[in-house]
Design an enzyme around this catalytic site. Structure first.
Site, PDB file in Angstrom:
ATOM      1  CE  LYS A  19      -3.027   2.542   3.146  1.00  0.00           C
ATOM      2  NZ  LYS A  19      -4.289   2.600   2.385  1.00  0.00           N
ATOM      3  CB  ILE A 436     -27.146   8.948   4.586  1.00  0.00           C
ATOM      4  CG1 ILE A 436     -27.879   9.262   3.282  1.00  0.00           C
ATOM      5  CG2 ILE A 436     -27.109   7.448   4.791  1.00  0.00           C
ATOM      6  CD1 ILE A 436     -29.373   8.928   3.289  1.00  0.00           C
ATOM      7  CD  GLU A 489     -23.043   8.279  11.129  1.00  0.00           C
ATOM      8  OE1 GLU A 489     -22.070   7.647  10.683  1.00  0.00           O
ATOM      9  OE2 GLU A 489     -24.209   8.116  10.726  1.00  0.00           O
ATOM     10  CD1 TRP A 566     -18.717  -5.455   5.253  1.00  0.00           C
ATOM     11  CD2 TRP A 566     -19.349  -3.448   5.996  1.00  0.00           C
ATOM     12  NE1 TRP A 566     -19.219  -4.750   4.179  1.00  0.00           N
ATOM     13  CE2 TRP A 566     -19.613  -3.519   4.604  1.00  0.00           C
ATOM     14  CE3 TRP A 566     -19.669  -2.273   6.682  1.00  0.00           C
ATOM     15  CZ2 TRP A 566     -20.175  -2.447   3.890  1.00  0.00           C
ATOM     16  CZ3 TRP A 566     -20.229  -1.208   5.966  1.00  0.00           C
ATOM     17  CH2 TRP A 566     -20.473  -1.303   4.589  1.00  0.00           C
ATOM     18  CD  GLU A 670     -24.957   4.390  -4.825  1.00  0.00           C
ATOM     19  OE1 GLU A 670     -24.404   4.097  -3.754  1.00  0.00           O
ATOM     20  OE2 GLU A 670     -24.446   4.194  -5.931  1.00  0.00           O
ATOM     21  CG  HIS A 699     -19.835   7.560  -4.260  1.00  0.00           C
ATOM     22  ND1 HIS A 699     -21.170   7.229  -4.363  1.00  0.00           N
ATOM     23  CD2 HIS A 699     -19.353   6.834  -3.227  1.00  0.00           C
ATOM     24  CE1 HIS A 699     -21.465   6.331  -3.441  1.00  0.00           C
ATOM     25  NE2 HIS A 699     -20.387   6.069  -2.740  1.00  0.00           N
TER      26      HIS A 699
HETATM   27  N1  GLN Z   1     -24.811   6.395   8.485  1.00  0.00           N
HETATM   28  C1  GLN Z   1     -23.662   6.090   7.699  1.00  0.00           C
HETATM   29  C2  GLN Z   1     -23.044   7.381   7.194  1.00  0.00           C
HETATM   30  O1  GLN Z   1     -23.738   8.285   6.914  1.00  0.00           O
HETATM   31  C3  GLN Z   1     -23.986   5.213   6.530  1.00  0.00           C
HETATM   32  C4  GLN Z   1     -22.771   4.838   5.765  1.00  0.00           C
HETATM   33  C5  GLN Z   1     -23.009   3.803   4.713  1.00  0.00           C
HETATM   34  O2  GLN Z   1     -24.113   3.555   4.305  1.00  0.00           O
HETATM   35  N2  GLN Z   1     -21.992   3.183   4.236  1.00  0.00           N
HETATM   36  O3  GLN Z   1     -21.839   7.506   7.056  1.00  0.00           O
HETATM   37 ZN    ZN Z   2     -24.622   4.389   2.210  1.00  0.00          ZN
END
Ligand code: GLN
Ligand code: ZN
Length: 758
Positions: A19, A436, A489, A566, A670, A699
């Site tokens: 990496k 989200i 978050e 995961w 999405e 993205h």
């Molecule tokens: N709640 C998470 C975020 O907003 C969802 C992330 C994801 O779906 N991969 O980062």
């Molecule tokens: Zn997501």
């Protein structure tokens, strides 16, 4: 004599050396020569680690991806990189990631599409083909590595390549041709390659054909016949390698193809092994994958010998023993771990340790168990200690799972009834806006977290700084006039690790990295024991966030299926059982949030689809327990509490009924990149609850216009009644910058307001 061999070794290096070498090269901080020297050093180390094997894989190393390597070998790189400046390696990285070192923006090409390698978390670069694709051999990489292996003292190198049928199966047509039509002209290139490898001294070549563990149509079955009857030759000998599952109705064909040997995954298909032994023609060798190449647990060697010995008796000289699949999917070396406690460490095996296990198995088969009595004894101690450990088994957790009744998965009322109560409770406008969950994870946030981890700042200081971040996110959302807020978050490093760290039954490694794609590695947390939740995990943060505003604050959780998918998961009980334990822990958190006055709770199931088995015939069984686990986690609340879920992909046409059965009040998904195409599924299937199709592709650095967003939502409204639509981005915003997020969300709110005016 049974022989031992390996199918592939991790290539990232025990400390992720690859990496760092790749990234330095991409940034222009090191030369191509330096990168290649680093790569060679890793390969040499890998070969050294595999010294004691009878056959050692060569060509399994890759500077980015083994499928892309195969595309280079077959002369199949997309036209868009032909004729560009720079070296072959520059073009390789252009296909891999859109650019190479020193490419200016105008030199970018679009990168090859990336997708999951079977049911693993490894992602490969999808080879592109059209009706006019032609192949031409470039055997340089393999020949050089063969030579290099010899110089490094490998006396029995075994080149590893992707077989022609699997290669074509992985390809994507860029026009409306059919890729199977290319087989005929692909085969001569393979023939030539095999010949050159034989000339270079390879006795065996491993042909990876993992598609043999999937459901194949007759066309694809026929392709196997055509391919291997064309390639059959005396040299080199071909080892047809299948892995990641059972052969089932492909078993007879796999046994009878004209090759010299077959490898099967006897970890996932132990029952099948005996059948294969019966079916396999007497002149062929059988490689039995007896050690789990997909997990990090020590093998129970005595148990393996108990079922392997009778097969060894039948097979005699024809038996090879190996890991079930390439060790690419496990971390490199347990010896790197300095902080794991002794109990847990004694239960684990990474790639190097798995090869030691293999050596013990080989010796036990060839010389009898007595020859390795000490090793078997030590192994048994570890296996017994794990089996009996009070850290693994928590009777209270097992009882709680046993006590789950159907009622756990059931809301008090059906959606329509709940929606009415929630409307009264929440006072949301039409086309409500939300995000989200995450807001930008800035340098500052990362630094603070690191400082706290290194104990450079106190818990109070850390908490104060995180609260400041939360307050900032809340104020920004209020300014934007978003309807349902999130706390952002900031305190979460990762959506699974954050919860794993607080649950009993999890441990974390320091260097347990596994390649996800290119230079990206993940370090899955290790779920080793019964799962319980000693304390609330998110309530304080959410409560604090709610205290700052009169608008509804959404509590954010990761769902049980995603946590499971995961992680490295214990192998001593069914995954469904482990998932239910996780579901109960999340359920408690949901109920605590509700009790703390949080009226909207989102339970992310980003990885639900990833857990789908390779065979469609096994999907339903998985979906049943996955959906039930989600429902257990979500449905212990009153009608007034609104449950959201989120999934960050768009292919769920084939699982839409299960998604609906999750019965979340609101799902956010999405969609923006596919131009709402995925909503086509809702033409046939009437999705019963509320849905937020993403209108902002997180993205991309680009911000869509109000018109574009309105347009997308109008498309959605053709399929789903407007009163059940939400307006939100595609996914969390943690990878973006505030200066991108603000205008994007301004536009989004503006779009929602315009929609409300009709
Ligand atoms: N709640 C998470 C975020 O907003 C969802 C992330 C994801 O779906 N991969 O980062
Ligand atoms: Zn997501």
């Amino acid at each position: 004599m049974a022989l031992i061999h390996n199918l592939g070794f991790p290539r990232i290096g025990a400390k992720r050396e690859l990496k760092f070498a790749q990234e330095a090269f991409w940034k222009g901080q090191s030369s191509e020569t330096e990168l290649l020297a680093n790569a060679k050093e890793i390969r040499t180390g890998n070969w050294k680690a595999q010294q004691s094997l009878d056959y050692v894989p060569v060509g399994d190393f890759s500077l980015y991806d083994q499928v892309l390597d195969m595309s280079v070998t077959l002369g199949n790189l997309p036209e868009r990189v032909q004729g560009l400046t720079g070296s072959e390696l520059d073009n390789y990285f252009r296909v891999a990631r859109g650019r190479s070192t020193n490419d200016s923006d105008c030199h970018c090409v679009h990168a090859g599409e990336m997708t999951k390698w079977f049911d693993t978390n490894y992602h490969y670069i999808v080879p592109e083909v059209t009706a006019t694709t032609s192949f031409s051999l470039n055997a340089q990489r393999l020949l050089k590595q063969l030579e290099e292996a010899r110089r490094a003292g490998v006396s029995n190198p075994k080149p590893v390549i992707i077989g022609p049928v699997t290669y074509l199966w992985l390809c994507k047509e860029k026009d409306d041709s059919s890729r199977l039509n290319l087989l005929e002209q692909l085969l001569p290139v393979y023939s030539e390659l095999l010949e050159q490898l034989a000339d270079a001294g390879a006795e065996w070549v491993q042909m990876d054909e993992p598609v043999l563990v999937t459901e194949l149509t007759n066309e694809w079955k026929q392709a196997f016949e055509n391919a291997y009857h064309t390639l059959k030759a005396d040299r080199p000998k071909l080892l047809l390698a299948t892995y990641f599952g059972t052969l089932q109705d492909n078993l007879q064909q796999a046994c009878n193809l004209p090759v010299a040997g077959l490898h099967i995954d006897a970890v996932r298909g132990r029952e099948e092994a005996a059948k294969v032994v019966d079916w396999l023609p007497a002149h062929k060798i059988l490689s039995i994958g007896a050690i789990d190449g997909r997990n990090i647990w020590k093998s129970d060697l005595t148990a393996i010998l108990d079922w392997l010995e009778p097969l060894a008796e039948k097979l005699g000289e024809r038996l090879w023993i190996a890991p079930s699949c390439s060790l690419l999917h496990v971390p490199v070396d347990l010896d790197s771990e300095e902080q794991l406690d002794e109990d847990i460490r004694s239960w684990l095996a990474f790639a190097k340790q798995k090869l030691s296990e293999l050596t013990v198995l080989g010796k036990a088969i060839n010389e009898g168990r007595d020859a390795v009595a000490l090793q078997l004894q030590a192994n048994k101690l570890a296996i017994d200690s794990r089996r009996q450990s009070a850290r693994v088994h928590n009777p209270a957790v097992k009882e709680a799972v046993n006590n789950i009744t159907a009622a756990y998965g059931q809301r008090q009322s059906a959606y329509a009834e709940r929606a009415k109560k929630q409307r009264v409770n929440l006072h949301l406008p039409a086309f409500p806006t939300t995000t989200i969950g995450s807001f930008p994870q800035t340098q500052d946030i990362r630094k603070t977290r690191l400082a706290f981890k290194k104990q450079a700042i106190s818990a109070d200081e850390y908490s104060a700084r995180m609260k400041a971040e939360i307050e900032h996110a809340v104020r920004e959302q209020e300014k934007l006039d978003i309807d349902v807020l999130v706390h952002g978050e900031a305190e979460r490093n990762d959506m699974v690790e954050y919860f794993g760290e607080q649950l009993e039954g999890y441990v974390f490694s320091q260097f347990g990295w596994v390649q996800s794609y290119g230079s990206r590695c993940v370090k899955p947390p290790i779920l080793f024991g019964d799962i319980s939740r000693p304390h609330a995990m998110t309530v304080n943060w959410i409560q604090y966030a709610q205290s700052l505003t009169d608008k509804p604050m959404k509590g954010m959780l990761t769902g049980p299926v995603t946590i499971l998918n995961w992680s490295f998961v214990r192998d001593d009980q069914p995954r469904s059982e482990t998932c239910k334990q996780l579901a109960l822990a999340i359920r408690q958190e949901v109920q605590d949030l509700e009790a703390a006055g949080v009226n909207i709770i989102q339970i992310d199931e980003a990885a639900l689809r990833e857990g789908l088995p390779l065979r469609q015939s096994e999907w339903q069984a998985y979906l049943d327990w996955a959906v039930e686990s989600f429902r257990i986690s979500a449905n212990g609340v009153s009608d007034e509490t609104q449950i959201h879920t989120h999934m960050c992909y768009s292919e769920f046409n084939d699982i839409i009924e299960s998604i609906a059965q999750m019965d979340a009040d609101v799902i956010t998904i999405e969609t923006s990149r596919s131009d709402m195409e995925l909503l086509d599924v809702f033409e046939e299937f009437e999705y019963p609850n509320e849905i937020g199709p993403g209108v902002y592709d997180i993205h991309s650095p680009n911000i869509p216009t109000v018109e574009q967003m309105v347009n997308l939502m109008e498309k959605a409204a053709k399929r789903i009644p407007a009163e059940r639509l939400w307006v939100n981005p595609d996914c969390g915003l943690k990878t973006r910058q505030w200066q991108e997020v603000i205008p994007a969300l301004q536009t989004m709110v503006e779009a929602a307001k315009r929609l409300r005016q009709g």
